[in-house]
Enzyme design. Structure first.
Site, PDB file in Angstrom:
ATOM      1  N   ASP A   4      13.963  20.439 -33.243  1.00 41.79           N
ATOM      2  CA  ASP A   4      14.895  19.065 -33.674  1.00 41.79           C
ATOM      3  C   ASP A   4      16.313  19.651 -33.667  1.00 41.79           C
ATOM      4  OD1 ASP A   4      14.725  20.754 -36.137  1.00 41.79           O
ATOM      5  OD2 ASP A   4      14.773  19.001 -37.432  1.00 41.79           O
ATOM      6  N   CYS A  64       0.829  -1.238  -0.125  1.00 40.08           N
ATOM      7  CA  CYS A  64      -0.294  -0.191  -0.054  1.00 40.08           C
ATOM      8  C   CYS A  64       0.789   1.386   0.052  1.00 40.08           C
ATOM      9  CB  CYS A  64      -0.894   0.140   1.200  1.00 40.08           C
ATOM     10  SG  CYS A  64      -0.100  -0.056   2.852  1.00 40.08           S
ATOM     11  N   ASP A  94       9.602  25.121 -34.064  1.00 38.13           N
ATOM     12  CA  ASP A  94      10.626  25.546 -35.172  1.00 38.13           C
ATOM     13  C   ASP A  94       9.843  25.255 -36.683  1.00 38.13           C
ATOM     14  OD1 ASP A  94      12.938  26.065 -36.416  1.00 38.13           O
ATOM     15  OD2 ASP A  94      13.391  23.998 -36.348  1.00 38.13           O
ATOM     16  N   ASP A 149      17.564  24.607 -31.295  1.00 40.96           N
ATOM     17  CA  ASP A 149      16.233  24.574 -30.545  1.00 40.96           C
ATOM     18  C   ASP A 149      16.438  24.237 -29.125  1.00 40.96           C
ATOM     19  OD1 ASP A 149      14.880  25.462 -32.818  1.00 40.96           O
ATOM     20  OD2 ASP A 149      15.204  23.270 -33.449  1.00 40.96           O
ATOM     21  N   CYS A 200       3.555   1.651   2.669  1.00 40.79           N
ATOM     22  CA  CYS A 200       4.545   0.851   2.543  1.00 40.79           C
ATOM     23  C   CYS A 200       5.647   1.783   1.696  1.00 40.79           C
ATOM     24  CB  CYS A 200       4.341  -0.319   1.764  1.00 40.79           C
ATOM     25  SG  CYS A 200       3.474  -1.631   2.888  1.00 40.79           S
TER      26      CYS A 200
END
Length: 731
Positions: free
Chosen positions: A624, A20, A423, A628, A23
């Protein structure tokens, strides 16, 4: 020594015995107390601990801390052995079946009463049936509860052990006290059925949790055990762990590609669907990259190995998905605070219920039953599972679509994104521009293209490649260039044939004081058509214009649908590009972009993202390239294309495994639905307790019904999260 000054090492290992949220809190507390530990995350759904600690912290000290807290540490295969971390096989079914078989005779009289029959089983037979359920099949609750008590804490097992022991003990007392007067009313069925229901709930929960890890299991299944390596003595099948970078691997039609590499001989169609989410096979020819785990459909391929083992794309994908599933979402902090005090509060409420009913009514039998109902209905297990199971299901379905989510925080934050900044080149467009026009100033007709090619030689920039391709088609011999240097975001400078040349953007020409009015007319027309214009100037003595180059870069086929999908989600779109205003406007209008920022230097992209955030928007940046990376890091959520650079992917919280901008809307939609499931799960987890505990205190909840509700709460939370696996793209 300050741990902040030490290098941190990440340790991951399975935790055994957690049941649980309480724990989880206890294991985390124990690990945080170890000297040198900086950060700890324990996940109930994956049953794993992730610890960031100083290099001086020994793994043995972490294991000892977990064991001292009353839990076990499972063994895990090493990466060198080529094995993958796996979850336990789950709960066995036979204890559930046996407990049900022993409990059934105890509850039959209850069902008989519904049909007007009144009969009871002999008390001693009830004792014989209930005892093995209580102390053999239910021994796990006593062991785990005792460990919790020794550690000075409580957990769900302690609540079950106390509740069922009270019901069993009351029944034994009544049997011994009244046996000579016939069979008294006993409560063995309550304790036995509660244990049976809890065992059933654990078994169902275990099965459901294993389904949440299906994405990682499917990815691990893509790794072949053998590779066929070409040697001077012929082709030899070797274990995948023995393949080295530079080896030539032979892949026959229908076989799974075992390594990352590039094709040196052959052509084929390759199925990459389980890695990138791309449903159609991808054509591969000499020089193309291939990824381990993909399936070679039709042709024989010879592949030169570039990455194996832990450095392969597939291994990195698995690590990223595992990392995302292991981390906690920010909303989990609320649950952690509640679970830290949950069990002690429940024990207090149960004690007050016992004393209150006993003293008020003098009916201590009913008082004990009501206290048992309080102990049993309380379910911190559902609280612990509510968030991680939804995170696991969400990251799993995202991975199957080719969307890799680095951590749970990125998945949670993405649900509130209202602005996406893109971009342009390589993100919304193909990123493979071609030279569509070369207009020379008078007197430079033979120099424009050859000088431009000389400056660009060796550059990997898409525009440079376009110039080189055009020069090759024109049959020009490549001139040598000296003192080549880049002006970031502006262009390049070099010396060619003794002339100081500058090649770059209109902004660069303005800074150099170059008069471009001579070709302003053709340049404006090309920009209106969506072309990117670069200028070449000679600054050897008096700065003079040499000419103009115009490039075309077609939008990706899916870009329009991507923008429309975002608009359907109510998201504002922005395009941030270093291109001229005319080219940016032409592309932006064609795609339906809401706002366009053109002629932006790489260093200014992050500033634009920050400006959007300061205006109150929640921003995702999609890019990419290396340029960037600052903007990706500045955004609330960075989304990188895997077709781009590693730097961009490191800076982003989400990576798209194929260069399809439509995946941006998919990622946000999956995030929204995942967050919705988290809120639903937390609502139900709290609702079971908020409604059930007062009913139990008021004496309106039978302990057997309480046990069923507790088991149902955990199963319903996990099952609700699993509904995410049926996610489909909108429209």
């Amino acid at each position: 020594m300050n741990t902040a000054t030490l290098s941190l090492i990440e340790h991951q290992f399975p935790i055994e015995g957690m049941t649980c949220a309480s724990c989880v809190g206890r294991v985390e507390k124990a690990l945080k107390a170890v000297t040198g530990v900086k950060e700890v995350t324990v996940n109930l759904a994956t049953e794993r601990a992730t610890v960031n600690a100083a290099s001086s912290t020994l793994p043995a000290s972490l294991v000892a801390a977990v064991q001292k807290a009353g839990y076990g540490v499972g063994k895990e295969p090493t990466v060198e052995q080529g094995a993958q971390p796996t979850r336990s096989q789950g709960e066995p079914w036979w204890p559930v079946a046996l407990a049900a078989l022993l409990s059934l005779p105890l509850v039959l009289p209850m069902f008989a009463m519904l049909f007007g029959s009144d009969w009871t089983i002999n008390g001693w037979l009830q004792l014989a049936l209930a005892t093995p359920v209580q102390f053999w099949l239910g021994a796990r609750f006593y062991r785990a509860g005792w460990k919790a008590v020794r550690a000075g804490a409580g957990n769900m097992d302690l609540l079950v052990a106390l509740g069922t022991s009270a019901g069993y003990g009351l029944s034994v007392y009544l049997l011994l006290k009244h046996a000579e007067h016939g069979t008294p009313h006993l409560y063995f069925e309550a304790s036995a059925v509660i244990i049976t229901l809890v065992l059933l709930g654990r078994w169902l929960e275990s099965r459901a949790k294993r389904q949440t890890t299906a994405a990682i299991a499917a990815l691990n299944a893509l790794k072949p055990e053998l590779a066929r390596v070409r040697t001077p003595y012929g082709d030899v099948d070797v274990a995948i762990g023995q393949v080295k970078v530079g080896d030539t691997v032979v892949i026959r039609p229908g076989e799974r590609i075992p390594v990352d590499g590039f094709v040196i001989t052959g052509s084929s169609q390759v199925d990459e669907s389980l890695i990138t989410g791309e449903s159609l096979p991808v054509a591969k020819h000499t020089g193309d990259k291939v990824t381990g785990g993909a399936v070679n459909a039709e042709g024989l391929l010879l592949v030169e190995t570039t990455a194996v083992g832990a450095e392969s794309t597939l291994s990195r994908i698995v690590r990223m998905v595992e990392s995302a599933q292991a981390k906690k979402a920010p909303i989990q902090r609320i649950v952690d605070r509640v679970s830290a005090v949950f069990v002690p509060v429940v024990l207090l409420i149960a004690t007050l219920t016992l004393l209150g009913w006993g003293l008020a009514t003098s009916n201590w039998e009913q008082a004990i039953l009501n206290a048992v109902a309080v102990l049993v209905i309380a379910c911190p297990c559902a609280l612990g599972l509510a968030t991680p199971t939804a995170i696991m299901a969400g990251t799993g379905v995202a991975a199957r679509q080719g969307i890799l989510i680095k951590d749970a925080e990125a998945l949670e934050i993405a649900h509130r994104i209202d602005t996406v900044a893109f971009d342009k080149t390589g993100t919304l467009t193909e990123g493979k521009p071609t030279l569509v026009a070369a207009v020379a100033a008078p007197g430079f007709d033979d120099d424009l293209l050859s000088w431009s090619a000389a400056i660009q030689a060796g550059s990997e920039h898409p525009l440079a490649l376009a110039v080189m391709n055009a020069a090759e088609v024109a049959g020009l011999s490549l001139l040598s260039a000296a003192k080549v240097s880049a002006a970031p975001g502006r262009g390049m400078s070099a010396e060619v044939q003794g002339r100081a040349l500058r090649l770059g953007s209109p902004r660069y020409m303005q800074e150099l004081g170059i008069d471009t009015s001579l070709l302003a007319g053709p340049a404006s027309q090309l920009e209106v058509e969506g072309r990117t214009v670069s200028w070449l100037a000679d600054v050897t003595e008096t700065p003079v214009l040499v000419g103009m180059l115009a490039f075309g870069d077609a939008p990706k086929a899916s870009a329009i649908n991507a923008i429309q999908s975002l608009r359907a989600l109510g998201i504002h779109t922005v395009m941030v590009t270093g291109d001229n205003q005319g080219s940016a406007t032409a592309v932006g209008n064609a795609l339906g972009i809401d706002h366009i920022e053109a002629q932006v230097l790489p260093t200014d992209k992050a500033a634009i993202v920050n400006r959007l955030k300061e205006s109150g928007r929640s921003v995702a940046m999609v890019g990419d390239g290396i340029n960037d990376a600052p903007a990706l890091a500045s955004a609330d959520v960075g989304i990188a294309m895997s077709t781009g650079t590693d730097v961009a992917m490191q800076a982003a919280g989400i990576t798209l495994m194929r260069g399809d901008p439509a995946l941006v809307a998919d990622a946000i939609d999956i995030s929204r639905r995942t967050y919705r499931k988290i809120r639903q799960n937390l609502f139900w987890a709290f609702a079971y307790n908020v409604i059930g505990i007062p009913l139990a205190v008021a004496g309106l909840l039978n302990p057997v019904v309480a046990g069923a509700a507790m088991a149902l709460s955990s199963v319903s939370v996990v099952s609700n999260a699993l509904l995410l696996r049926g996610w489909k793209r909108r429209g």
